[in-house]
Design a protein around this motif. Sequence first.
Motif, PDB file in Angstrom:
ATOM      1  N   THR A  53       1.817   1.844  -5.281  1.00 38.09           N
ATOM      2  CA  THR A  53       0.511   1.239  -5.510  1.00 38.09           C
ATOM      3  C   THR A  53      -0.560   2.241  -5.076  1.00 38.09           C
ATOM      4  OG1 THR A  53       0.319   0.294  -3.298  1.00 38.09           O
ATOM      5  CG2 THR A  53       1.463  -1.053  -4.978  1.00 38.09           C
ATOM      6  N   PRO A  54      -1.796   2.068  -5.502  1.00 34.82           N
ATOM      7  CA  PRO A  54      -2.849   2.989  -5.053  1.00 34.82           C
ATOM      8  C   PRO A  54      -2.944   3.083  -3.524  1.00 34.82           C
ATOM      9  CG  PRO A  54      -3.632   1.764  -6.938  1.00 34.82           C
ATOM     10  CD  PRO A  54      -2.304   1.145  -6.542  1.00 34.82           C
ATOM     11  N   SER A  55      -2.852   1.956  -2.827  1.00 33.09           N
ATOM     12  CA  SER A  55      -2.952   2.024  -1.365  1.00 33.09           C
ATOM     13  C   SER A  55      -1.734   2.720  -0.757  1.00 33.09           C
ATOM     14  CB  SER A  55      -3.141   0.634  -0.756  1.00 33.09           C
ATOM     15  OG  SER A  55      -2.039  -0.196  -1.041  1.00 33.09           O
ATOM     16  N   GLU A  56      -0.562   2.558  -1.365  1.00 28.28           N
ATOM     17  CA  GLU A  56       0.634   3.256  -0.871  1.00 28.28           C
ATOM     18  C   GLU A  56       0.531   4.756  -1.122  1.00 28.28           C
ATOM     19  OE1 GLU A  56       4.142  -0.110  -1.259  1.00 28.28           O
ATOM     20  OE2 GLU A  56       3.569   1.030  -3.059  1.00 28.28           O
ATOM     21  N   ARG A  57      -0.071   5.154  -2.249  1.00 29.80           N
ATOM     22  CA  ARG A  57      -0.271   6.591  -2.511  1.00 29.80           C
ATOM     23  C   ARG A  57      -1.173   7.203  -1.456  1.00 29.80           C
ATOM     24  NH1 ARG A  57      -0.198   4.917  -7.990  1.00 29.80           N
ATOM     25  NH2 ARG A  57      -2.459   4.867  -8.142  1.00 29.80           N
ATOM     26  N   THR A  58      -2.239   6.497  -1.097  1.00 28.90           N
ATOM     27  CA  THR A  58      -3.133   6.978  -0.040  1.00 28.90           C
ATOM     28  C   THR A  58      -2.375   7.114   1.269  1.00 28.90           C
ATOM     29  OG1 THR A  58      -5.059   5.976  -1.112  1.00 28.90           O
ATOM     30  CG2 THR A  58      -5.238   6.448   1.256  1.00 28.90           C
ATOM     31  N   LEU A  59      -1.573   6.112   1.597  1.00 27.30           N
ATOM     32  CA  LEU A  59      -0.786   6.143   2.831  1.00 27.30           C
ATOM     33  C   LEU A  59       0.229   7.277   2.803  1.00 27.30           C
ATOM     34  CD1 LEU A  59      -0.135   4.928   5.573  1.00 27.30           C
ATOM     35  CD2 LEU A  59       1.261   3.197   4.400  1.00 27.30           C
ATOM     36  N   LEU A  60       0.867   7.507   1.645  1.00 27.25           N
ATOM     37  CA  LEU A  60       1.823   8.609   1.537  1.00 27.25           C
ATOM     38  C   LEU A  60       1.158   9.932   1.889  1.00 27.25           C
ATOM     39  CD1 LEU A  60       4.555   9.868   0.694  1.00 27.25           C
ATOM     40  CD2 LEU A  60       3.643   9.949  -1.648  1.00 27.25           C
ATOM     41  N   TRP A  61      -0.022  10.195   1.318  1.00 27.74           N
ATOM     42  CA  TRP A  61      -0.669  11.488   1.588  1.00 27.74           C
ATOM     43  C   TRP A  61      -1.142  11.576   3.029  1.00 27.74           C
ATOM     44  CZ3 TRP A  61       1.202  15.007  -0.974  1.00 27.74           C
ATOM     45  CH2 TRP A  61       1.557  14.831  -2.296  1.00 27.74           C
ATOM     46  N   HIS A  62      -1.510  10.460   3.626  1.00 24.54           N
ATOM     47  CA  HIS A  62      -1.834  10.462   5.058  1.00 24.54           C
ATOM     48  C   HIS A  62      -0.592  10.859   5.860  1.00 24.54           C
ATOM     49  CE1 HIS A  62      -3.557   9.318   8.886  1.00 24.54           C
ATOM     50  NE2 HIS A  62      -2.496   8.558   9.095  1.00 24.54           N
ATOM     51  N   GLU A  63       0.548  10.316   5.499  1.00 26.31           N
ATOM     52  CA  GLU A  63       1.781  10.630   6.224  1.00 26.31           C
ATOM     53  C   GLU A  63       2.237  12.064   5.972  1.00 26.31           C
ATOM     54  OE1 GLU A  63       4.545   7.374   5.567  1.00 26.31           O
ATOM     55  OE2 GLU A  63       3.244   6.009   6.701  1.00 26.31           O
ATOM     56  N   VAL A  64       2.004  12.596   4.764  1.00 30.82           N
ATOM     57  CA  VAL A  64       2.276  14.005   4.491  1.00 30.82           C
ATOM     58  C   VAL A  64       1.405  14.875   5.405  1.00 30.82           C
ATOM     59  CG1 VAL A  64       2.000  15.851   2.770  1.00 30.82           C
ATOM     60  CG2 VAL A  64       3.110  13.690   2.136  1.00 30.82           C
ATOM     61  N   ASP A  65       0.123  14.521   5.538  1.00 30.59           N
ATOM     62  CA  ASP A  65      -0.774  15.255   6.444  1.00 30.59           C
ATOM     63  C   ASP A  65      -0.261  15.205   7.881  1.00 30.59           C
ATOM     64  OD1 ASP A  65      -2.507  15.932   4.393  1.00 30.59           O
ATOM     65  OD2 ASP A  65      -3.945  14.345   4.852  1.00 30.59           O
ATOM     66  N   ARG A  66       0.181  14.017   8.328  1.00 29.10           N
ATOM     67  CA  ARG A  66       0.734  13.871   9.682  1.00 29.10           C
ATOM     68  C   ARG A  66       1.958  14.752   9.873  1.00 29.10           C
ATOM     69  NH1 ARG A  66       1.848   7.754  11.176  1.00 29.10           N
ATOM     70  NH2 ARG A  66       2.767   8.735  13.015  1.00 29.10           N
ATOM     71  N   ALA A  67       2.833  14.760   8.877  1.00 23.70           N
ATOM     72  CA  ALA A  67       4.048  15.577   8.975  1.00 23.70           C
ATOM     73  C   ALA A  67       3.698  17.058   9.047  1.00 23.70           C
ATOM     74  CB  ALA A  67       4.964  15.300   7.782  1.00 23.70           C
ATOM     75  N   GLY A  68       2.749  17.491   8.238  1.00 26.05           N
ATOM     76  CA  GLY A  68       2.323  18.889   8.286  1.00 26.05           C
ATOM     77  C   GLY A  68       1.720  19.248   9.628  1.00 26.05           C
ATOM     78  N   ALA A  69       0.873  18.372  10.162  1.00 26.67           N
ATOM     79  CA  ALA A  69       0.266  18.620  11.478  1.00 26.67           C
ATOM     80  C   ALA A  69       1.336  18.662  12.563  1.00 26.67           C
ATOM     81  CB  ALA A  69      -0.774  17.544  11.787  1.00 26.67           C
TER      82      ALA A  69
END
Length: 139
Positions: A53-69
């Motif tokens: 869903t659009p909100s899940e896509r936003t959450l996915l990219w937030h979690e990708v950012d967290r993983a990278g950090a």
Amino acid sequence: MSAGFLLDARLAADTRPIARLDLCEARLMDDARFAWLVLVPQRAGLVEIADLTPSERTLLWHEVDRAGAALQATVPCDKLNLGSLGNIVRQLHVHVVARREGDAAWPGPVWGSGAAVPYGQDDREALAQRLREALQSAR
């Protein structure tokens, strides 16, 4: 985790779970040549990012950012590589790889670059713990 979710057998064999995020399970690729996280959204039947869903896509990219950090805070890193290929494992998952100039695949991609070198259990657990702590502080 959604009803009916089942982790692909190849992802289960190649990675080890380290943390449960809001959408994804963060898993450590069992290849000591690279610090490499795989994020797997815990939803049944996903193949493409567009299946979220659009909100899940936003959450996915937030979690990708967290993983990278978390990777950048934990291991030496010159560049982060991100990928969601799905050519071998169709289940939606995102690779977040900390790269170093001169690593075993540099400057090429890590995918298909030689045979994996599994972590020793103590080394894997130590890295997993440091990554768990970094993921918590990267909220």
